[in-house]
Design a protein around this motif. Structure first.
Motif: not given
Length: 228
Positions: A63-67, A69-73
């Motif tokens: 969940a931390q990594v996916q969050a 990634l979403r923020q970076h995008h």
């Protein structure tokens, strides 16, 4: 969310896993291919002897990594593909020497593979034509290379009428190593090949992998219902 660093939960977890498993290296790779789709986070574990294994992150770390990634995008949407890699190797791991027995066994395996003989006879036009008929009918010939990762070595005919040889993946992706524009080109290409060519083409300098997950005359005979 803060960028990943040495005190982030994910990195601390990776570091602990590396230490607990006695690994020389542990690596996490995650990618946001395009907006709305996040590929599974894959964990690559490298043992001291160089062996690789694969796993996935537990839910909290995923969940931390996916969050992130979403923020970076969201911050840099113009970049398109977004990739994140975390390599955790905070402290060097003492090199583990193989015992004399393991070294001997490995040397014997390498020597045996190096001396392995493969049929050098070209397959010939008749066999190649039978294989082409299977592909023309919409069939595909494939051999499993890595069952854990769903990797297949395959021969197939694409929608544009070209013929291909390469890797296919469980998620539907393809990576052709050879593409032939016509049926005649495919037949000539396959007719000139042999068990030895297929066995050694990927890594000709590494006998340990020769013949692993590659096509051979016996396979084509089974699939076409003809004698080898």
């Amino acid at each position: 969310m803060e960028p990943l660093n040495e005190i982030s939960e994910v990195v601390r977890w990776l570091s602990a896993e590396r230490a607990n498993r006695g690994l020389a290296r542990i690596e996490l790779a995650a990618a946001l291919k395009y907006q709305g789709e996040i590929h599974d986070d894959t964990l690559i574990l490298t043992a001291p002897d160089g062996a690789l294994s694969f796993g996935t992150l537990p839910e909290p770390q995923r969940a931390q990594v996916q969050a992130l990634l979403r923020q970076h995008h969201a911050e840099q949407p113009a970049r398109g593909n977004v990739e994140l890699s975390v390599v955790c190797d905070a402290t060097p791991v003492p090199r583990i020497q193989l015992t004399d027995e393991l070294q001997r066994q490995r040397a014997e395996q390498t020597q045996a593979r190096a001396e392995a003989s493969f049929d050098t006879r070209p397959y010939g036009r008749a066999l190649a034509q039978r294989v082409a008929e299977i592909l023309d009918a919409g069939g595909e010939l494939s051999i499993t290379v890595d069952p854990r990762e769903g990797v297949l070595r395959a021969l197939w005919k694409s929608g544009d009428g070209t013929y291909a040889h390469g890797l296919r993946y469980a998620q539907g992706d393809s990576k052709p190593s050879v593409t032939l524009a016509s049926r005649e080109e495919f037949i000539r290409w396959l007719a000139d090949r042999s068990d030895e060519v297929f066995a050694k083409e990927d890594r000709p300098d590494n006998p340990l992998v020769w013949g692993h997950g590659t096509f051979n005359r016996a396979y084509f005979a089974r699939k076409t219902g003809q004698r080898a």
